[in-house]
Motif scaffolding. Structure first.
Motif, PDB file in Angstrom:
ATOM      1  N   VAL A 297      35.450  48.053  79.297  1.00 31.78           N
ATOM      2  CA  VAL A 297      35.957  46.713  78.961  1.00 31.78           C
ATOM      3  C   VAL A 297      37.482  46.725  78.892  1.00 31.78           C
ATOM      4  O   VAL A 297      38.152  45.842  79.446  1.00 31.78           O
ATOM      5  N   LEU A 298      38.033  47.724  78.221  1.00 30.10           N
ATOM      6  CA  LEU A 298      39.494  47.825  78.107  1.00 30.10           C
ATOM      7  C   LEU A 298      40.129  48.010  79.486  1.00 30.10           C
ATOM      8  O   LEU A 298      41.138  47.372  79.809  1.00 30.10           O
ATOM      9  N   GLY A 299      39.535  48.896  80.316  1.00 30.03           N
ATOM     10  CA  GLY A 299      40.050  49.098  81.663  1.00 30.03           C
ATOM     11  C   GLY A 299      40.029  47.815  82.470  1.00 30.03           C
ATOM     12  O   GLY A 299      40.977  47.508  83.212  1.00 30.03           O
TER      13      GLY A 299
ATOM     14  N   HIS B 161      37.828  50.736  71.627  1.00 34.97           N
ATOM     15  CA  HIS B 161      37.268  49.608  70.874  1.00 34.97           C
ATOM     16  C   HIS B 161      38.243  49.151  69.787  1.00 34.97           C
ATOM     17  O   HIS B 161      38.397  47.947  69.539  1.00 34.97           O
ATOM     18  N   ALA B 162      38.912  50.105  69.158  1.00 36.55           N
ATOM     19  CA  ALA B 162      39.897  49.753  68.126  1.00 36.55           C
ATOM     20  C   ALA B 162      41.028  48.925  68.731  1.00 36.55           C
ATOM     21  O   ALA B 162      41.478  47.938  68.127  1.00 36.55           O
ATOM     22  N   LEU B 163      41.482  49.295  69.909  1.00 35.85           N
ATOM     23  CA  LEU B 163      42.546  48.534  70.592  1.00 35.85           C
ATOM     24  C   LEU B 163      42.096  47.112  70.904  1.00 35.85           C
ATOM     25  O   LEU B 163      42.852  46.153  70.731  1.00 35.85           O
ATOM     26  N   ILE B 164      40.854  46.977  71.372  1.00 36.33           N
ATOM     27  CA  ILE B 164      40.322  45.649  71.712  1.00 36.33           C
ATOM     28  C   ILE B 164      40.207  44.783  70.462  1.00 36.33           C
ATOM     29  O   ILE B 164      40.619  43.616  70.443  1.00 36.33           O
ATOM     30  N   TYR B 165      39.637  45.345  69.398  1.00 32.78           N
ATOM     31  CA  TYR B 165      39.457  44.562  68.163  1.00 32.78           C
ATOM     32  C   TYR B 165      40.804  44.152  67.579  1.00 32.78           C
ATOM     33  O   TYR B 165      40.977  43.021  67.110  1.00 32.78           O
TER      34      TYR B 165
ATOM     35  N   PHE C  60      34.520  37.371  75.986  1.00 32.85           N
ATOM     36  CA  PHE C  60      33.303  36.692  75.520  1.00 32.85           C
ATOM     37  C   PHE C  60      32.452  36.276  76.718  1.00 32.85           C
ATOM     38  O   PHE C  60      31.228  36.461  76.726  1.00 32.85           O
ATOM     39  N   GLN C  61      33.079  35.708  77.735  1.00 28.39           N
ATOM     40  CA  GLN C  61      32.343  35.274  78.923  1.00 28.39           C
ATOM     41  C   GLN C  61      31.675  36.461  79.624  1.00 28.39           C
ATOM     42  O   GLN C  61      30.570  36.335  80.156  1.00 28.39           O
ATOM     43  N   LEU C  62      32.343  37.600  79.621  1.00 30.72           N
ATOM     44  CA  LEU C  62      31.777  38.800  80.231  1.00 30.72           C
ATOM     45  C   LEU C  62      30.482  39.202  79.521  1.00 30.72           C
ATOM     46  O   LEU C  62      29.456  39.460  80.167  1.00 30.72           O
ATOM     47  N   ILE C  63      30.519  39.261  78.187  1.00 34.21           N
ATOM     48  CA  ILE C  63      29.318  39.617  77.412  1.00 34.21           C
ATOM     49  C   ILE C  63      28.213  38.600  77.670  1.00 34.21           C
ATOM     50  O   ILE C  63      27.052  38.958  77.926  1.00 34.21           O
TER      51      ILE C  63
ATOM     52  N   LEU D  44      31.410  43.868  70.872  1.00 32.50           N
ATOM     53  CA  LEU D  44      31.212  43.974  72.324  1.00 32.50           C
ATOM     54  C   LEU D  44      29.729  44.165  72.643  1.00 32.50           C
ATOM     55  O   LEU D  44      29.349  44.968  73.497  1.00 32.50           O
ATOM     56  N   SER D  45      28.888  43.402  71.946  1.00 30.66           N
ATOM     57  CA  SER D  45      27.439  43.599  72.038  1.00 30.66           C
ATOM     58  C   SER D  45      26.715  42.266  72.081  1.00 30.66           C
ATOM     59  O   SER D  45      27.264  41.227  71.699  1.00 30.66           O
ATOM     60  N   GLY D  46      25.478  42.340  72.526  1.00 30.06           N
ATOM     61  CA  GLY D  46      24.630  41.159  72.516  1.00 30.06           C
ATOM     62  C   GLY D  46      23.172  41.556  72.490  1.00 30.06           C
ATOM     63  O   GLY D  46      22.792  42.613  73.013  1.00 30.06           O
ATOM     64  N   ALA D  47      22.358  40.709  71.870  1.00 25.08           N
ATOM     65  CA  ALA D  47      20.920  40.986  71.754  1.00 25.08           C
ATOM     66  C   ALA D  47      20.134  40.051  72.657  1.00 25.08           C
ATOM     67  O   ALA D  47      20.491  38.889  72.835  1.00 25.08           O
ATOM     68  N   ILE D  48      19.068  40.581  73.212  1.00 25.51           N
ATOM     69  CA  ILE D  48      18.049  39.766  73.879  1.00 25.51           C
ATOM     70  C   ILE D  48      16.798  39.881  73.019  1.00 25.51           C
ATOM     71  O   ILE D  48      16.352  40.994  72.702  1.00 25.51           O
ATOM     72  N   TYR D  49      16.256  38.729  72.615  1.00 26.58           N
ATOM     73  CA  TYR D  49      15.102  38.781  71.717  1.00 26.58           C
ATOM     74  C   TYR D  49      14.049  37.774  72.148  1.00 26.58           C
ATOM     75  O   TYR D  49      14.330  36.806  72.858  1.00 26.58           O
TER      76      TYR D  49
END
Length: 631
Positions: free
Chosen positions: A440-442, A463-467, A501-504, A535-540
């Motif tokens: 994601v950062l790349g 992840h720390a850099l992104i947040y 957000f759109q990517l996720i 940087l996560s998402g659930a499918i339920y």
């Protein structure tokens, strides 16, 4: 009206009060709901509802609040039945085409219950599929221009027909007997609901026409939350080290205890107390005595262990603790990943290995490799994912907090008028997919969305850099989904946040679309839930009856590799390419869901994955080369 059977999730997305739907070639409007009150503490749900309402900016411009100020006038309830009636009440004969207009369904019951033509006496009445709507939530039947000087209903409408051009702006009324025009358009009506001063000033008080099948006729304002242990969360938020624990958990640092995750919150109290006790000693000799006592009691380990707080400080530098504490979606992710009985793919592989199940172990190892190939760092299986989805209100014309007024679902219950909050409780199986922070950062770096002096080597640093640099923890997903990237090109920080957000979101839709043939459930029997800052998402599984019957569990254990390969393949092309790719890269054929996207299929683009002239894709060779060079 005959009873209709619909899934409860469909009801929440399509059949809330004010919505319009077709059944047996007739159009209906939902008027109210039969409800079963939610018998549990709803304080935390009310907080989410009030925050949602407060953030709806255009409602602040109204003279009077549409939503009640008193907490007790909000009514949280599960839906048992939907009550609906015919709408609109403007008809035409399917043979002679003469118009019939009625003021109410009661008038139809009294005068024409069988909906037969009152002029040719042969035809059956059909509704004109048009209505007048306004961004303030108003909806009315179209305006019929009848014969002038008529003394009764029959004289008023005899010979009156619509010259239907299939366009609301060019259709008109005429008298077919005299062949004379009665209007130059279908006309309009003045709204009777509250409007803002700006609407009055700019004469935006007239309703506009729309086809009943258009999506702008009704947008339900939905809010989902993970039903975590709210009282426990509130207590934990009071701890001094709470934000550090949450960030350490988000990064899955080795210093975080994962066996019994609650230990992290208990231990921080003990460790802080011991540290304070040591610091309070007057001299080295007192300190030595205290350390000896602690060692003899076995408590010295708590001081000597690697401190997650120090790790977080090293990775983040200064952190905005208020943002972390208020990042509810981060807390929901931490709860779901560590405290809800889930098993990540690494743990599943280890279990198979311990049981000497070589076939299962190999299957999961292959799936893990495919996860990494697809830009995910891990996946976690949950047998129960406790989601509560609430219907807060609705809009018309737009789903935009600066353009369309948010209206409550107002209903009289007993002797009081309430703002009803329909609730759907769901506790079915789910899979949480976590994106690879390095990739994601790349992706952000090669698209000049984020500048990094030294590209990090570890996922934790990435992840720390992104947040730290993006706004994923401070802007609500509903707002992120509603921002058009084209309008914020000069705001790199916001643009990077919106596109991430759109990517996720796009990846989750790709997984849902590709999973149809693997999971064995209709795509709208499943839903999504996004944890942006993680940087996560659930499918339920969102359907209630029978749950998912283990379909997601079986897919995770046996077919995850095939599912992920299908996801990549389906993201590459669309039935309507090159048109789809040239127009934002998302459509009904490749990305959209019929019912279960709470963002109404906004903020989706396959172009973020495959790339186009404006952006390098998440699956591009350029990104592969960049990561290879910087590994």
């Amino acid at each position: 009206m005959k009873p209709l059977k619909r899934g409860r999730s469909q009801v929440l997305f399509r059949y809330l009060p004010g919505s319009v739907f077709m059944e047996d070639n007739k159009w209906y409007k939902v008027d109210e709901l039969k409800l079963k009150k939610l018998n549990e503490n709803t304080t935390h749900l009310l907080q989410q509802v009030k925050k949602f309402i407060k953030d709806w900016t255009i409602n602040r411009e109204l003279k009077n609040d549409l939503f009640p100020k008193q907490d007790e006038l909000y009514y949280f309830a599960e839906i048992e039945e939907v009550i609906y009636n015919l709408f609109p009440l403007v008809f035409y004969c399917n043979i002679c085409e003469n118009v019939h207009e009625y003021n109410s369904t009661n008038e139809i019951q009294d005068k024409n219950p069988e909906l037969k033509c009152q002029f040719c006496k042969k035809g059956i009445l059909k509704q004109y599929p048009y209505a007048l709507i306004h961004p303030n939530g108003d909806i009315k039947s179209i305006n019929v221009v009848g014969n002038k000087g008529a003394k009764n209903w029959r004289e008023k409408y005899k010979g009156v027909k619509m010259r239907d051009t299939r366009r609301f702006t060019t259709a008109s009324w005429y008298n077919s007997i005299t062949n004379t025009p009665l209007s130059t358009s279908l006309g309009t009506k003045v709204t009777t609901l509250p409007v803002t001063e700006d609407m009055k000033k700019n004469r935006k008080i007239y309703l506009g026409g729309t086809h009943l099948s258009d999506g702008d006729i009704h947008y339900p304002a939905l809010k989902s939350v993970v039903n975590l242990q709210q009282e426990t969360l509130v207590e934990r938020q009071k701890l001094e080290d709470f934000p550090f624990i949450q960030l350490a958990a988000m990064l899955n640092l080795s210093s975080i205890k994962t066996g019994d995750f609650s230990e992290n919150y208990r231990n921080t109290k003990n460790t802080n107390n011991l540290q304070n006790l040591l610091e309070s000693t007057k001299n080295e000799s007192d300190r030595a005595v205290l350390l000896k006592i602690l060692k003899e009691s076995g408590m010295d380990k708590e001081i000597n262990e690697v401190n997650f707080k120090d790790e977080v400080k090293r990775l983040f530098g200064e952190i905005n603790e208020e943002i972390v504490v208020n990042d509810r979606l981060l807390h929901e992710f931490v709860f779901s990943w560590f405290e809800n009985g889930g098993k990540d793919i690494e743990k599943k592989i280890q279990e198979a290995k311990d049981m000497n199940d070589t076939i299962q172990e190999t299957t999961l190892i292959n799936a893990k490799r495919e996860l990494n190939n697809l830009g995910f760092s891990s996946a976690l299986l949950l047998e129960k994912f406790p989601i509560i989805t609430m219907g807060i209100g609705f809009t018309r014309k737009y789903y935009d907090k600066s353009k369309a007024i948010l209206n409550p679902f107002t209903q009289k219950i007993g002797n009081k008028k309430y703002a009803v909050i329909p609730v759907l409780k769901n506790e079915n199986e789910a899979i949480i997919f976590k994106l690879d922070p390095l990739r994601v950062l790349g992706w952000l770096v090669i698209n000049n969305l984020l500048a990094v002096e030294d590209f990090p080597k570890s996922k934790e640093e990435a992840h720390a850099l992104i947040y730290k640099n993006l706004l994923l923890g401070s802007i609500e997903p509903e707002e992120l989904s509603n921002i058009d990237p084209a309008k914020i090109e000069n705001n790199n920080l916001l643009l990077a946040s919106v596109l991430t957000f759109q990517l996720i979101h796009t990846l989750l839709h790709s997984l849902l679309q590709a999973g149809k043939s693997v999971i064995g459930l209709d795509v709208d029997s499943m839903s999504e839930y996004i944890f942006p800052s993680a940087l996560s998402g659930a499918i339920y599984v969102s359907k209630l009856q029978g749950g998912g019957m283990g379909t997601l569990i079986a897919a995770f254990d046996n077919d995850l590799e095939r599912w992920l390969r299908n996801t990549y393949d389906k993201s590459q092309t669309c039935l309507y390419d090159p048109i789809c790719k040239g127009q934002h890269g998302a459509c009904h054929a490749c990305s959209y869901l019929k019912f279960s996207c709470q963002y109404f299929n906004r903020s989706l683009s396959r172009n973020l994955l495959i790339g186009d002239n404006s952006i390098k894709g998440y699956y591009s060779k350029e990104l592969d080369e960049f990561l290879k060079i910087n590994s």
